[in-house]
Design an enzyme around this catalytic site. Structure first.
Site, PDB file in Angstrom:
ATOM      1  N   LYS A 163       0.878   4.044  -2.977  1.00 41.56           N
ATOM      2  CA  LYS A 163       0.517   5.440  -2.773  1.00 41.56           C
ATOM      3  C   LYS A 163       1.682   6.384  -3.074  1.00 41.56           C
ATOM      4  CE  LYS A 163      -3.671   4.531  -1.894  1.00 41.56           C
ATOM      5  NZ  LYS A 163      -4.721   4.912  -2.877  1.00 41.56           N
ATOM      6  N   ILE A 208      -9.228   9.654   7.526  1.00 37.94           N
ATOM      7  CA  ILE A 208     -10.479  10.346   7.254  1.00 37.94           C
ATOM      8  C   ILE A 208     -11.603   9.372   7.593  1.00 37.94           C
ATOM      9  CG2 ILE A 208     -11.864  11.540   5.515  1.00 37.94           C
ATOM     10  CD1 ILE A 208      -9.153  12.885   6.065  1.00 37.94           C
ATOM     11  N   TYR A 232       0.829  -1.204   0.000  1.00 34.59           N
ATOM     12  CA  TYR A 232       0.000   0.000   0.000  1.00 34.59           C
ATOM     13  C   TYR A 232       0.863   1.254   0.000  1.00 34.59           C
ATOM     14  CZ  TYR A 232      -3.889   3.043   1.455  1.00 34.59           C
ATOM     15  OH  TYR A 232      -4.841   4.029   1.530  1.00 34.59           O
TER      16      TYR A 232
END
Length: 275
Positions: A173, A202, A169
């Site tokens: 990114k 978030i 990941y």
């Protein structure tokens, strides 16, 4: 002709940005699952937006190309919001690399071919890309510029080099922001702009999966030890997306905006730093 905003990923962040930039435009809302796209489309339609839905698998060139054709049949593609992806708790390293890294490269390539003059796009990356140790110049260049169909064959992305899903990941990114920087050069030849936003935690369903997953304790610790001491909201990401896609951001392209409440700052220089 209609001005079309393409939203890939029907989640909270994609919707929040779309609400800020899509008034008077046609929204093409695409997701892997039709039910997700339909549910998000109803929310937007009830708020006064004109919406069409589509199904897309971002890991398939044929599927992404079909989405491009659907978009261009609706009008001029003036905006792209790419907010689809999988998290470390949701998928294997191979799936993360295919969806988050290859899929993003594919979308940038395909929509870069049709983006209208004056258009703009945002890709949702992650703070995770900022916690990966520095890569070599050669590795950066490879992630940024390797032809899309050769990307997953890079030696640095093979299973003997990838430690786990989180590592995959982070690389994906980091690769997103590098890819956008390189694509900004090509998009600029069409008079268009493209940027990444790297959000921290978030509060979305994806973040809830992480908070309740095997790395949940680490996520809560990140929040507690960050300067902001809280997670963010999709609307806060929407505000940054609106800046990057609007007239006030017309001098910004090829950039990555880290918005994580200071988690990365704390990770490198504060209480989250390795002792």
């Amino acid at each position: 002709m209609n001005k079309v905003i393409v939203v890939i990923g029907a989640g909270s962040i994609g919707q929040a940005i779309a609400r800020r930039v899509s008034a008077g435009k046609h929204v093409l809302l695409a997701d892997l699952k039709q039910d997700n796209a339909d549910a998000a489309a109803k929310v937007l339609a009830d708020a006064g937006f004109e919406v069409t839905t589509a199904v897309v698998d971002v890991g398939s060139r044929a599927s992404v190309h079909a989405l491009v054709e659907t978009a261009t049949a609706l009008g001029n593609v003036t905006g792209l919001i790419h907010a689809a992806g999988v998290s470390p708790s949701q998928a294997t390293p191979a799936t993360i690399l295919k969806i988050d890294l290859y899929g993003t490269a594919l979308i940038l390539e395909e929509f870069g071919n049709v983006i209208a003059e004056g258009g703009a796009g945002v890709v949702i990356a992650s703070q995770s890309g900022h916690r990966l140790p520095g890569l070599s110049t050669e590795q950066n260049t490879a992630l940024a510029t390797t032809p899309t169909e050769q990307l997953l064959a890079l030696p640095m992305l093979q299973s003997d080099q990838i430690k786990d899903s989180l590592h995959a990941y982070q690389l994906s990114k980091r690769g997103n922001s590098l890819r956008v920087m390189a694509e900004a050069v090509r998009w600029g030849k069409h008079g268009a702009r493209i940027n990444t936003i790297s959000p921290g935690i978030i509060f979305t369903p994806l973040a809830r999966d992480e908070l309740n997953g095997p790395r949940g304790e680490g996520y809560r610790r990140m929040i507690d030890l960050s300067p902001a001491k809280r997670g963010g909201t999709p609307d806060e990401v929407g505000a940054v997306g609106a800046l990057l896609m609007g007239e006030d951001g017309c001098f910004i392209t090829g950039s990555d905006f880290l918005m994580d409440g200071g988690v990365t700052a704390s990770y490198w220089y504060g209480e989250l730093a390795a002792k």
